[in-house]
Design a protein around this motif. Structure first.
Motif, PDB file in Angstrom:
ATOM      1  N   PRO A 104       0.657  -1.228  -0.040  1.00 20.42           N
ATOM      2  CA  PRO A 104      -0.188   0.070  -0.109  1.00 20.42           C
ATOM      3  C   PRO A 104       0.785   1.195  -0.025  1.00 20.42           C
ATOM      4  O   PRO A 104       0.524   2.335  -0.521  1.00 20.42           O
ATOM      5  CB  PRO A 104      -0.688  -0.064   1.343  1.00 20.42           C
ATOM      6  CG  PRO A 104      -0.742  -1.586   1.627  1.00 20.42           C
ATOM      7  CD  PRO A 104       0.424  -1.953   1.263  1.00 20.42           C
ATOM      8  N   GLY A 105       1.939   1.060   0.822  1.00 21.16           N
ATOM      9  CA  GLY A 105       2.697   2.394   0.889  1.00 21.16           C
ATOM     10  C   GLY A 105       3.338   2.917  -0.153  1.00 21.16           C
ATOM     11  O   GLY A 105       3.945   1.971  -1.267  1.00 21.16           O
ATOM     12  N   LYS A 106       3.476   4.169  -0.511  1.00 25.54           N
ATOM     13  CA  LYS A 106       4.087   4.741  -1.972  1.00 25.54           C
ATOM     14  C   LYS A 106       5.051   6.026  -1.414  1.00 25.54           C
ATOM     15  O   LYS A 106       4.777   6.680  -0.239  1.00 25.54           O
ATOM     16  CB  LYS A 106       3.314   5.120  -2.776  1.00 25.54           C
ATOM     17  CG  LYS A 106       2.360   4.056  -3.644  1.00 25.54           C
ATOM     18  CD  LYS A 106       3.229   3.244  -4.244  1.00 25.54           C
ATOM     19  CE  LYS A 106       2.407   2.122  -4.985  1.00 25.54           C
ATOM     20  NZ  LYS A 106       1.878   0.954  -4.130  1.00 25.54           N
ATOM     21  N   GLY A 107       6.039   6.327  -1.900  1.00 23.66           N
ATOM     22  CA  GLY A 107       6.901   7.282  -1.684  1.00 23.66           C
ATOM     23  C   GLY A 107       7.609   7.483  -0.220  1.00 23.66           C
ATOM     24  O   GLY A 107       8.304   6.517  -0.096  1.00 23.66           O
ATOM     25  N   LYS A 108       7.263   8.175   0.574  1.00 28.30           N
ATOM     26  CA  LYS A 108       7.832   8.474   1.822  1.00 28.30           C
ATOM     27  C   LYS A 108       7.336   7.068   2.745  1.00 28.30           C
ATOM     28  O   LYS A 108       8.218   6.734   3.744  1.00 28.30           O
ATOM     29  CB  LYS A 108       7.657   9.732   2.623  1.00 28.30           C
ATOM     30  CG  LYS A 108       6.197   9.732   2.979  1.00 28.30           C
ATOM     31  CD  LYS A 108       6.102  11.264   3.870  1.00 28.30           C
ATOM     32  CE  LYS A 108       4.736  11.541   4.413  1.00 28.30           C
ATOM     33  NZ  LYS A 108       4.382  10.497   5.195  1.00 28.30           N
ATOM     34  N   ASP A 109       6.313   6.533   2.113  1.00 31.53           N
ATOM     35  CA  ASP A 109       5.716   5.319   3.080  1.00 31.53           C
ATOM     36  C   ASP A 109       6.402   4.043   2.789  1.00 31.53           C
ATOM     37  O   ASP A 109       5.945   3.158   3.275  1.00 31.53           O
ATOM     38  CB  ASP A 109       4.050   5.330   2.971  1.00 31.53           C
ATOM     39  CG  ASP A 109       3.599   6.711   3.768  1.00 31.53           C
ATOM     40  OD1 ASP A 109       4.203   7.148   4.356  1.00 31.53           O
ATOM     41  OD2 ASP A 109       2.322   6.730   2.965  1.00 31.53           O
ATOM     42  N   ALA A 110       7.375   4.058   1.703  1.00 31.32           N
ATOM     43  CA  ALA A 110       7.655   2.675   1.243  1.00 31.32           C
ATOM     44  C   ALA A 110       9.066   2.594   1.373  1.00 31.32           C
ATOM     45  O   ALA A 110       9.900   3.550   0.704  1.00 31.32           O
ATOM     46  CB  ALA A 110       7.251   2.744  -0.391  1.00 31.32           C
TER      47      ALA A 110
END
Length: 240
Positions: free
Chosen positions: A174-180
């Motif tokens: 689910p995470g993208k950008g700063k979340d991955a």
């Protein structure tokens, strides 16, 4: 919610069981040729990783455990043993192959994952190892990992560090950008993951030296596994 994808073998799972097995079974034989256990295992394992990657690149994917077994006598030959098959019988190779299935987690692994989960991170596993073997490593160490959060390159029939592997993983979570985040003890792994779009954290538990002059800099360079968890958490919170 943030996600952290971990490389498994070498990062989360250590090699002590295998090193002990080589020392027990072959130690005196290797020493007769002035070959250290750690040096031999590194040469054997590194050559296995190379062949795994090359076979994947040419469209002839093979599981790592098959490559490791197939290249054993070649590794002994390159180490300087003139008659490796005469020196080391098949039963020694079978014994080492069995021990490869008994690797265990690094001592800090459970605490590291708990720290991340307490802060809301979802843990994923991306491995060149086959899924059942990796699940066995977690069982050997009494560590729980949801089956659906373990992704093996066997299912893709392409291996790391092929870019498509990391892109597949980035699209899966689910995470993208700063979340991955991608976390590994291999700089080549971090380099490939960063190019795919992950935030990256490297730990020195295996390679010790990051060699940033050839791999570039990951987002985080960490001392051990606990420092990696704490650094990821701190960096993520500061970006919110």
């Amino acid at each position: 919610m943030p996600d952290v994808v971990f490389d498994i073998i070498g990062t989360c799972i250590g090699y002590d069981v295998m090193l002990d097995a080589i020392e027990t079974r072959l130690g005196s034989k290797l020493k007769a040729y002035n070959i250290g256990t750690k040096v031999f295992f590194d040469a054997w394992g590194t050559a296995c990783e190379r062949d795994f990657s090359y076979l994947s690149q040419i469209g002839n994917y093979q599981p790592t455990k098959k490559i490791l077994k197939a290249t054993f006598y070649r590794a002994l030959h390159h180490a300087g043993i003139p008659d490796p098959m005469g020196l080391v019988p098949d039963e020694d190779l079978e014994y080492l192959s069995e021990q490869w299935l008994k690797l265990k987690a690094r001592p800090e692994l459970s605490k590291m994952w708990n720290l991340l989960r307490q802060e809301g991170f979802t843990i994923w596993c991306l491995t060149d190892g086959d899924k059942d073997r990796v699940k066995g490593y977690f069982n050997n160490s009494s560590i729980e990992m949801p089956d659906e959060n373990i992704v093996s390159c066997d299912s893709l029939k392409i291996g790391k560090p092929t870019p498509e592997v990391y892109k597949f993983m980035l699209n899966k979570i689910p995470g993208k950008g700063k979340d991955a985040w991608f976390a590994a003890a291999h700089m080549w792994d971090c380099c490939a993951a960063k190019k795919a779009g992950f935030q990256t954290a490297w730990t020195n538990v295996y390679e010790k030296f990051p060699c940033t002059d050839i791999f570039g800099k990951p987002d985080l360079i960490c001392e051990g596994l606990i420092d990696m968890a704490e650094s990821i958490i701190e960096t993520y919170k500061s970006s919110e």
